[in-house]
Scaffold this active site. Sequence first.
Site, short mmCIF file in Angstrom:
data_model
loop_
_atom_site.label_atom_id
_atom_site.label_comp_id
_atom_site.label_asym_id
_atom_site.label_seq_id
_atom_site.Cartn_x
_atom_site.Cartn_y
_atom_site.Cartn_z
N GLY A 115 0.85 -1.19 0.00
CA GLY A 115 0.00 0.00 0.00
C GLY A 115 0.88 1.22 0.00
N MET A 156 2.20 5.14 1.26
CA MET A 156 2.53 5.67 2.58
C MET A 156 1.23 6.06 3.29
SD MET A 156 5.92 7.88 1.79
CE MET A 156 6.10 8.34 3.51
N PHE A 157 1.23 5.89 4.59
CA PHE A 157 0.10 6.25 5.46
C PHE A 157 -1.10 5.30 5.31
CE2 PHE A 157 2.20 10.26 4.15
CZ PHE A 157 2.81 10.57 5.35
N GLY A 211 -1.32 2.34 6.66
CA GLY A 211 -1.47 1.50 7.85
C GLY A 211 -0.66 0.22 7.82
N LYS A 212 0.35 0.15 6.96
CA LYS A 212 1.14 -1.08 6.86
C LYS A 212 1.88 -1.36 8.17
CE LYS A 212 3.57 0.37 3.34
NZ LYS A 212 3.02 1.74 3.28
N ASP A 271 9.52 -5.01 7.25
CA ASP A 271 8.85 -3.75 6.93
C ASP A 271 9.71 -3.00 5.91
OD1 ASP A 271 6.90 -1.83 6.92
OD2 ASP A 271 7.38 -0.99 8.89
N GLU A 272 9.09 -2.13 5.13
CA GLU A 272 9.80 -1.31 4.13
C GLU A 272 10.62 -2.20 3.20
OE1 GLU A 272 9.08 1.72 3.81
OE2 GLU A 272 8.46 2.50 5.75
N CYS A 278 -8.46 14.73 -2.52
CA CYS A 278 -9.90 14.63 -2.83
C CYS A 278 -10.68 13.75 -1.85
CB CYS A 278 -10.11 14.12 -4.25
SG CYS A 278 -9.79 12.36 -4.43
N CYS A 299 -4.75 9.58 -4.59
CA CYS A 299 -5.30 8.60 -5.54
C CYS A 299 -4.60 8.79 -6.88
CB CYS A 299 -6.81 8.77 -5.67
SG CYS A 299 -7.27 10.30 -6.49
#
Length: 191
Positions: free
Chosen positions: A17, A19-20, A22-23, A93-94, A154, A183
């Site tokens: 997903g 950034m931001f 929730g991973k 992670d990352e 948006c 998006c």
Amino acid sequence: MVSKNHKKIGKLTVIAGPMFSGKTGKLVALVEVFTRMGHKVLTVKPAIDSRYSKNEIYSHDHRKTPALVVDGLSPDHIIDAITQQGVDKVIFDEVQFFDKEKVLEIIRKLKKLGIHVIASGLMYDYMRKPFGATPELMGLADERLELMAVCQKCGNLARHSERVRGGKFQVDVGAADKYIAVCERCHKIYK
Ligand code: ADP
Ligand code: MG
């Protein structure tokens, strides 16, 4: 609790997903639940990600768990460091920041050893190009989860990370100081 006779079957779960999305928060929650169930979990992160903490994975909303920090070691070295700890679950992670071929080899070997690997990372860089090993891992995954953030322009669901400050290299580590989630329609390539 996990039964002693529990058969170890290696598998790969990929959480991707922007950034931001929730991973890291999801990984921290998984570490907590797996540990409570009696699993032995090791979290690994690349040294380059020192945004909030050097020796932990740390989410944008301050959830954290200790991590083994890996920096440019050979795959066998990393596998030794992991297997020495007798774990049955390894969380990366990352994952996009690791050397692509090396991390693919490490994950393939861990899976063969009967370890459940959970790898999380960005699918796309700030130019919407594939980022590191994540897209390939998505293809190899036994289980996959795609998380979305909220588009900060948006309000729709966001799959991309837009760079708003910083350099032009693919890797420019930052958080809300340098990136927003957007998006596909709202995404602009930083120039
Ligand atoms: P990731 O590891 O995917 O970057 P984190 O788990 O570190 O994500 O952080 C997720 C948190 O980021 C959310 O719970 C929320 O508090 C915060 N956040 C900040 N901006 C956004 C956004 N645009 N969309 C969704 N969550 C956001
Ligand atoms: Mg994260």
